[in-house]
Write a protein that holds these residues in place. Structure first.
Motif, PDB file in Angstrom:
ATOM      1  N   ALA A   3       0.814  -1.216   0.000  1.00  0.00           N
ATOM      2  CA  ALA A   3       0.000   0.000   0.000  1.00  0.00           C
ATOM      3  C   ALA A   3       0.849   1.267   0.000  1.00  0.00           C
ATOM      4  CB  ALA A   3      -0.946   0.005   1.192  1.00  0.00           C
ATOM      5  N   ASN A   4       2.070   1.197   0.543  1.00  0.00           N
ATOM      6  CA  ASN A   4       2.892   2.409   0.653  1.00  0.00           C
ATOM      7  C   ASN A   4       3.806   2.612  -0.559  1.00  0.00           C
ATOM      8  OD1 ASN A   4       4.673   0.342   1.142  1.00  0.00           O
ATOM      9  ND2 ASN A   4       5.438   1.169   3.060  1.00  0.00           N
ATOM     10  N   GLN A   5       3.724   1.754  -1.563  1.00  0.00           N
ATOM     11  CA  GLN A   5       4.549   1.893  -2.758  1.00  0.00           C
ATOM     12  C   GLN A   5       4.064   3.064  -3.600  1.00  0.00           C
ATOM     13  OE1 GLN A   5       4.654  -1.554  -5.272  1.00  0.00           O
ATOM     14  NE2 GLN A   5       5.844  -0.542  -6.840  1.00  0.00           N
ATOM     15  N   VAL A   6       4.983   3.951  -3.955  1.00  0.00           N
ATOM     16  CA  VAL A   6       4.643   5.099  -4.785  1.00  0.00           C
ATOM     17  C   VAL A   6       4.660   4.655  -6.245  1.00  0.00           C
ATOM     18  CG1 VAL A   6       5.340   7.416  -5.512  1.00  0.00           C
ATOM     19  CG2 VAL A   6       5.576   6.738  -3.124  1.00  0.00           C
ATOM     20  N   LEU A   7       3.582   4.927  -6.943  1.00  0.00           N
ATOM     21  CA  LEU A   7       3.453   4.553  -8.347  1.00  0.00           C
ATOM     22  C   LEU A   7       3.827   5.731  -9.233  1.00  0.00           C
ATOM     23  CD1 LEU A   7      -0.004   2.765  -8.085  1.00  0.00           C
ATOM     24  CD2 LEU A   7       2.245   1.688  -8.230  1.00  0.00           C
ATOM     25  N   PRO A   8       4.382   5.465 -10.417  1.00  0.00           N
ATOM     26  CA  PRO A   8       4.712   6.573 -11.326  1.00  0.00           C
ATOM     27  C   PRO A   8       3.455   7.158 -11.967  1.00  0.00           C
ATOM     28  CG  PRO A   8       5.250   4.462 -12.352  1.00  0.00           C
ATOM     29  CD  PRO A   8       4.794   4.168 -10.949  1.00  0.00           C
ATOM     30  N   HIS A   9       3.446   8.470 -12.087  1.00  0.00           N
ATOM     31  CA  HIS A   9       2.355   9.196 -12.744  1.00  0.00           C
ATOM     32  C   HIS A   9       2.981  10.087 -13.811  1.00  0.00           C
ATOM     33  CE1 HIS A   9       0.670   8.175  -8.798  1.00  0.00           C
ATOM     34  NE2 HIS A   9      -0.490   8.140  -9.425  1.00  0.00           N
ATOM     35  N   PRO A  10       2.412  10.123 -15.007  1.00  0.00           N
ATOM     36  CA  PRO A  10       3.006  10.976 -16.042  1.00  0.00           C
ATOM     37  C   PRO A  10       2.826  12.457 -15.716  1.00  0.00           C
ATOM     38  CG  PRO A  10       0.925  10.089 -16.815  1.00  0.00           C
ATOM     39  CD  PRO A  10       1.210   9.440 -15.481  1.00  0.00           C
ATOM     40  N   GLU A  11       3.794  13.236 -16.138  1.00  0.00           N
ATOM     41  CA  GLU A  11       3.651  14.686 -16.058  1.00  0.00           C
ATOM     42  C   GLU A  11       2.529  15.075 -17.010  1.00  0.00           C
ATOM     43  OE1 GLU A  11       5.272  16.768 -14.023  1.00  0.00           O
ATOM     44  OE2 GLU A  11       6.337  15.042 -13.177  1.00  0.00           O
ATOM     45  N   ILE A  12       1.776  16.109 -16.683  1.00  0.00           N
ATOM     46  CA  ILE A  12       0.639  16.488 -17.520  1.00  0.00           C
ATOM     47  C   ILE A  12       1.101  16.873 -18.931  1.00  0.00           C
ATOM     48  CG2 ILE A  12       0.493  18.932 -16.899  1.00  0.00           C
ATOM     49  CD1 ILE A  12      -2.462  16.460 -17.327  1.00  0.00           C
ATOM     50  N   ALA A  13       2.307  17.382 -19.073  1.00  0.00           N
ATOM     51  CA  ALA A  13       2.831  17.732 -20.401  1.00  0.00           C
ATOM     52  C   ALA A  13       3.018  16.490 -21.275  1.00  0.00           C
ATOM     53  CB  ALA A  13       4.152  18.478 -20.267  1.00  0.00           C
ATOM     54  N   VAL A  70      -5.097  10.163 -16.192  1.00  0.00           N
ATOM     55  CA  VAL A  70      -6.453  10.549 -15.804  1.00  0.00           C
ATOM     56  C   VAL A  70      -6.621  10.583 -14.286  1.00  0.00           C
ATOM     57  CG1 VAL A  70      -8.902   9.904 -15.992  1.00  0.00           C
ATOM     58  CG2 VAL A  70      -7.380   9.627 -17.966  1.00  0.00           C
ATOM     59  N   ILE A  71      -5.940   9.690 -13.575  1.00  0.00           N
ATOM     60  CA  ILE A  71      -6.078   9.618 -12.119  1.00  0.00           C
ATOM     61  C   ILE A  71      -4.713   9.628 -11.444  1.00  0.00           C
ATOM     62  CG2 ILE A  71      -8.262   8.343 -12.244  1.00  0.00           C
ATOM     63  CD1 ILE A  71      -6.629   5.812 -11.369  1.00  0.00           C
ATOM     64  N   ARG A  72      -4.751   9.909 -10.159  1.00  0.00           N
ATOM     65  CA  ARG A  72      -3.598   9.721  -9.269  1.00  0.00           C
ATOM     66  C   ARG A  72      -3.968   8.593  -8.320  1.00  0.00           C
ATOM     67  NH1 ARG A  72       0.581  12.621  -9.646  1.00  0.00           N
ATOM     68  NH2 ARG A  72       0.517  14.668 -10.575  1.00  0.00           N
ATOM     69  N   ASN A  73      -3.013   7.742  -8.017  1.00  0.00           N
ATOM     70  CA  ASN A  73      -3.209   6.623  -7.108  1.00  0.00           C
ATOM     71  C   ASN A  73      -2.034   6.661  -6.145  1.00  0.00           C
ATOM     72  OD1 ASN A  73      -3.373   4.100  -5.865  1.00  0.00           O
ATOM     73  ND2 ASN A  73      -4.095   3.082  -7.717  1.00  0.00           N
TER      74      ASN A  73
END
Length: 105
Positions: A3-13, A70-73
Motif C-alpha cells: 500500500a505504501n509503494q509510490v506509483l509513477p504518474h506521467p507529467e501532464i505535459a 487521468v487519475i492519481r493513485n
C-alpha cells in the motif's frame, strides 16, 4: 503491491489526448472516473457500483487510467487514495471531462 509503494504518474505535459480518450473509452474505466468526479476515494471504494469486479481487473483498470494521466493513485497509510486529475486535465484539454461525464449519464 504494498500500500505504501509510490506509483509513477506521467507529467501532464506528457499526457496525450488520444491516451486519455482511450482510457475513457472503456465503460468500467469510465465508471471509475464518474465515481471520482465528486472527489477522491480510497481504492476499495472505487467501482463500488460493481462489487463483483475481481481485484486483478480493478487493478488493471486503475493502471490504465493512471498511466494515461487521468487519475492519481497514491499511498495513504495502509490504503491507497485515488483521485481524478481534474484541474490538470481541464487545463490541458478544456471541457473534455465535462463533456465525457455529461454524455456518460
Amino acid at each position: 503491491m504494498p500500500a505504501n509503494q509510490v506509483l509513477p504518474h506521467p507529467e501532464i505535459a506528457d499526457v496525450t489526448l488520444t491516451g486519455v480518450l482511450f482510457a475513457l473509452s472503456d465503460p468500467a474505466r469510465l465508471q471509475i472516473v464518474r465515481d471520482l468526479a465528486d472527489g477522491p476515494l480510497e481504492m476499495a471504494q472505487c467501482g463500488a457500483t460493481n462489487p463483483a469486479l475481481p481485484k486483478s481487473t480493478k487493478s488493471h483498470l486503475m493502471k490504465v487510467l493512471r498511466e494515461a494521466g487521468v487519475i492519481r493513485n497514491e499511498p495513504r497509510g495502509r490504503e491507497r487514495l485515488v483521485s481524478l486529475r481534474r484541474e490538470e486535465l481541464d487545463t490541458a484539454f478544456p471541457g473534455l471531462l465535462d463533456s465525457v461525464l455529461a454524455s456518460a449519464h
